[in-house]
Design an enzyme around this catalytic site. Structure first.
Site, short mmCIF file in Angstrom:
data_model
loop_
_atom_site.label_atom_id
_atom_site.label_comp_id
_atom_site.label_asym_id
_atom_site.label_seq_id
_atom_site.Cartn_x
_atom_site.Cartn_y
_atom_site.Cartn_z
N CYS A 222 -3.82 0.34 -1.92
CA CYS A 222 -4.47 -0.89 -2.39
C CYS A 222 -4.76 -1.82 -1.21
O CYS A 222 -3.85 -2.16 -0.44
CB CYS A 222 -3.59 -1.60 -3.41
SG CYS A 222 -4.37 -3.11 -4.04
N LYS B 93 -1.41 7.92 -3.87
CA LYS B 93 -2.82 7.60 -3.63
C LYS B 93 -2.90 6.73 -2.39
O LYS B 93 -2.13 5.78 -2.23
CB LYS B 93 -3.43 6.88 -4.83
CG LYS B 93 -4.94 6.68 -4.73
CD LYS B 93 -5.51 6.14 -6.03
CE LYS B 93 -7.05 6.13 -5.99
NZ LYS B 93 -7.58 5.14 -5.04
N GLY C 31 -13.91 8.02 -4.09
CA GLY C 31 -14.81 7.13 -3.35
C GLY C 31 -16.27 7.51 -3.46
O GLY C 31 -16.67 8.57 -2.99
#
Length: 347
Positions: A100, A139, A201
């Protein structure tokens, strides 16, 4: 792609997104073909404190499965405790957020900030793996900035820590969500590890999904912003990836019906007040490109009564039908500030 007992060929996965991937949106995406869904990210510190909003995010339903709960934090202690709490809610697996980029997370040493502290990243990953019996995944991003791209080292560390799969977003933290995701770096990460890798992405269409699998060699792909207001992308991507068939783009009727269904689920899970309020961010994307969107959106986001909202959507659909009969539907279409600037429409 195998994670624990889950084994899906080339899955198309809903990415975790704060204030988006709640129970209602996850269920909607499941209905439209998402193979695996993720919760919003959940703060380890908030779970330790028993914060009600964070605890609510842990609830998952049987019809969402397979579903992953994602947690983030900056210390081993908080992450281990949060993982143990999350495990009691019985997701199919736990996911650690090491990617993040937002200030409120990375600025506090969590999320993508751990890419600057690889030893600590490894320590957290290993501790969480050893703290729970569920599979644990992670992630992350390709690096903190373009002077410190370290994704191959990161995926090796995660594999060594016992992580069972890794999702890689092809941007650095400094990129945030700008520019183009670097699929080449994702491909190198795939070559550097033997655990399943999920590419993330810039998948905005079914054609992008096919291209991402081909260019990265990934075991699965993850779709985020392109699914907002467009849950249809999962079925479209899977059809093209697995069968070579282009599904038609959703009609305005399909999109308006999806908005109604999203509202229904939001009301079911959050009650009238919060269900209505939290749907307001979604209308502009569901109705993107149609004539008169700004007017109806302004009515929708101010209306507290869900019955009136449903009627406003019904009236807007009737208006679109009338314009469609006259061949005028594409005239005066409006694109508001939404989450999908590259979304392809068929209006």
């Amino acid at each position: 792609m195998r994670i624990g007992q889950i084994d899906i060929d080339r899955p198309v996965i809903l990415a975790p997104m704060e204030d988006v991937t709640d129970r209602a949106f996850r269920q909607l995406c499941k209905q439209h073909g998402a193979d695996i869904v993720y919760t919003e990210f959940i703060s380890a510190e908030a779970l330790r404190r028993g914060a009600e909003k964070s605890i609510r995010k842990l609830t998952v339903d049987a019809h969402e499965r397979p579903v992953a709960v994602q947690i983030f934090g900056s210390t081993v202690e908080s992450m281990v405790e949060a993982a143990a709490i999350a495990e009691t809610y019985e997701p199919d697996y736990l996911d650690i957020n090491f990617g993040c980029p937002v200030k409120k997370v990375a600025g506090r040493g969590a999320g993508a900030a751990l890419l600057k502290e690889p030893e600590k990243l490894s320590e957290i990953a290993s501790a969480v793996v050893n703290a729970v019996s569920l599979p644990v995944t992670a992630k992350t991003r390709i690096g903190w900035d373009h002077d410190s791209i370290n994704i191959t080292d990161t995926v090796r560390r995660l594999e060594d820590a016992g992580i069972q799969a890794v999702a890689v977003h092809g941007r650095t933290r400094s990129d945030m969500y700008k520019g183009r995701a670097d699929w080449g770096r994702i491909a190198k990460a795939k070559q550097a590890c033997s655990i399943p890798l999920i590419a993330n992405g810039d998948v905005w269409s079914a054609d992008d999904a096919v291209a991402m699998f081909a260019e990265t060699g990934a075991d699965g792909i993850m779709i985020g912003r392109a699914s907002i207001g467009n849950p249809f992308i999962f079925a479209q991507a899977k059809s093209l990836v697995k069968e070579g068939v282009h599904l038609p783009a959703p009609s305005y009727r399909d999109r308006i019906e999806a908005a109604r269904e999203h509202l229904r689920l939001s009301l079911e899970y959050k009650g009238e007040k919060h269900g209505v309020l939290e749907m307001r961010r979604h209308y502009s994307t569901y109705l993107k490109g149609l004539p008169g969107v700004s007017k109806v959106r302004n009515l929708l986001v101010r209306e507290p009564d869900p019955a009136v909202i449903v009627e406003l959507l019904r009236e807007f659909e009737a208006t679109c039908e009338a314009l469609d009969r006259e061949g005028l539907l594409k005239e005066g279409g409006e694109n508001l500030n939404d989450h999908s600037p590259r979304l392809i429409l068929n209006y």
